[in-house]
Design an enzyme around this catalytic site. Structure first.
Site, PDB file in Angstrom:
ATOM      1  N   VAL A 163      -2.180  16.052  -6.496  1.00 17.25           N
ATOM      2  CA  VAL A 163      -2.473  15.711  -4.981  1.00 17.25           C
ATOM      3  C   VAL A 163      -1.787  16.996  -4.336  1.00 17.25           C
ATOM      4  O   VAL A 163      -0.422  17.120  -3.946  1.00 17.25           O
ATOM      5  CB  VAL A 163      -1.603  14.281  -4.620  1.00 17.25           C
ATOM      6  CG1 VAL A 163      -1.707  14.122  -3.086  1.00 17.25           C
ATOM      7  CG2 VAL A 163      -1.895  13.271  -5.582  1.00 17.25           C
ATOM      8  N   LYS A 173       1.611   8.427  -7.913  1.00 14.26           N
ATOM      9  CA  LYS A 173       2.053   9.942  -7.757  1.00 14.26           C
ATOM     10  C   LYS A 173       3.425  10.277  -7.767  1.00 14.26           C
ATOM     11  O   LYS A 173       4.171   9.656  -7.025  1.00 14.26           O
ATOM     12  CB  LYS A 173       1.199  10.096  -6.104  1.00 14.26           C
ATOM     13  CG  LYS A 173       1.373  11.555  -5.870  1.00 14.26           C
ATOM     14  CD  LYS A 173       1.560  11.822  -4.384  1.00 14.26           C
ATOM     15  CE  LYS A 173       1.850  13.198  -3.856  1.00 14.26           C
ATOM     16  NZ  LYS A 173       2.082  13.345  -2.379  1.00 14.26           N
ATOM     17  N   TYR A 209       4.145   5.772  -5.251  1.00 11.66           N
ATOM     18  CA  TYR A 209       4.483   6.867  -4.811  1.00 11.66           C
ATOM     19  C   TYR A 209       5.907   7.288  -4.894  1.00 11.66           C
ATOM     20  O   TYR A 209       6.718   6.795  -4.346  1.00 11.66           O
ATOM     21  CB  TYR A 209       4.036   7.158  -3.350  1.00 11.66           C
ATOM     22  CG  TYR A 209       4.105   8.675  -2.659  1.00 11.66           C
ATOM     23  CD1 TYR A 209       4.307   9.619  -3.271  1.00 11.66           C
ATOM     24  CD2 TYR A 209       3.624   8.634  -1.305  1.00 11.66           C
ATOM     25  CE1 TYR A 209       4.796  10.795  -2.855  1.00 11.66           C
ATOM     26  CE2 TYR A 209       3.588  10.018  -0.860  1.00 11.66           C
ATOM     27  CZ  TYR A 209       4.194  10.794  -1.586  1.00 11.66           C
ATOM     28  OH  TYR A 209       4.169  12.123  -0.782  1.00 11.66           O
ATOM     29  N   THR A 268       2.299  15.084   3.647  1.00 13.15           N
ATOM     30  CA  THR A 268       1.809  16.157   4.231  1.00 13.15           C
ATOM     31  C   THR A 268       1.100  15.639   5.652  1.00 13.15           C
ATOM     32  O   THR A 268       1.020  16.346   6.662  1.00 13.15           O
ATOM     33  CB  THR A 268       0.766  16.743   3.505  1.00 13.15           C
ATOM     34  OG1 THR A 268       1.466  17.077   2.175  1.00 13.15           O
ATOM     35  CG2 THR A 268       0.087  17.981   3.930  1.00 13.15           C
TER      36      THR A 268
END
Length: 304
Positions: free
Chosen positions: A205, A162, A134, A46
């Site tokens: 998240v 994540k 991630y 993002t």
């Protein structure tokens, strides 16, 4: 270990040279923290990390940590195709006062699982901050397989993962297999945050918490309390954001365009996006503004 909602912050950029917009960064961070989030994640997907210069990345790390001033944990994305550059970013993050670093797999060459395991083990050895894995296979072409995650969880400096794969079975298996370990499991897609927390995950998240942090925090609280009526009300608004802000147009970058457009509509920052992408034209922005206005009005009613 962290539980709750972590905001993967967008990166405010100036229109002249796409350097960091420090004034808007401060305004955005204050807006996010005022919504009660449990952490801030900069330089993720993002945050357009891979499209930013190293100077802008470093500026964002230093300024964000300064603005946050230890009010919430700060997680810094150090994903790169070069392990050396990742270690450098981790060092800057440590010096700036960040809490942890986050790394997706190197994203140019496809990696085998043994290569991925050795890469992460070496990275964890070289960084002084706790490291989160991630999993973002849609962008990196590499999935961090369950067995690889289990082996990496043995490293004392690898503390969590994540997952942005949107694979609920994958996430549920990790929750089951790691339930007796001090290992944090966070989910990326906000549409399934409540579901995965009910499954035993630690939190989300969630990109939408850039715009409406209170919505996602309240959804997390309702999920922990197992208040299913409240969950249903709040989940509806999360899905409205997903369908009416992130899915406009047929762009691969619609999520980013919609997110930054939404923040423009909320008068928090400008819509500048790093190349190769560009922000929405006025035609799309008209739709974004109307949809944001409707969502905000509905949220105000729900939060009363």
């Amino acid at each position: 270990m962290i539980n709750g909602i972590i905001t993967p912050m967008v990166t405010p950029l100036l229109s002249d040279n796409l350097s960091l917009d420090i004034k808007s960064t401060k305004k955005l961070i204050e807006h996010i923290i005022s919504g009660g989030v449990h952490g801030l994640f900069i330089l993720g997907t993002t945050g357009e990390a891979t499209n930013l210069s190293y100077k802008t990345r470093i500026d964002l790390i230093i300024e964000s940590c300064k603005i946050v001033n230890n009010r919430v944990p700060v997680f810094v994305g150090i994903t790169d195709t070069s392990i050396e550059e990742s270690v450098k970013l981790a060092s800057v993050s440590k010096k700036a006062g960040a809490t942890a670093v986050v790394a997706a797999p190197p994203y140019y060459y496809g990696l085998g699982q043994i290569e991925l395991y050795k890469y992460y083990w070496s990275l964890a050895d070289q960084v002084s901050l706790p490291l989160y894995l991630y999993n973002m296979p849609s962008h990196t072409k590499t999935n961090i397989d369950i067995e690889t995650t289990l082996k990496l969880s043995e490293h004392p400096n690898i503390v969590g993962l994540k997952d942005s794969s949107a694979n609920i079975v994958y996430f549920q298996k990790l929750v089951h297999l790691l339930k007796n370990k001090d290992f944090s499991l966070l989910v990326g897609p906000e549409e399934v945050t409540s579901q995965t927390v009910l499954m035993g995950g630690n939190g989300g998240v969630n990109g939408g918490s850039n715009m409406f942090p209170k919505l996602y925090v309240e959804l997390y609280k309702a999920t922990i309390a197992k208040d299913f009526k409240r969950i249903d009300e709040l989940q509806y608004l999360v899905m409205e954001i997903s369908t009416k802000i992130y899915s406009l147009g047929s762009f691969g970058s619609s999520y980013l365009k919609g997110m930054k457009g939404g923040l423009v509509a909320l008068e928090i920052m400008n819509a500048n996006i790093a190349p190769p992408f560009h922000s929405f034209e006025e035609k799309e922005m008209k739709v974004v503004r109307q949809n944001i206005e409707n969502i905000k009005a509905d949220l105000d009613k729900v939060l009363k």
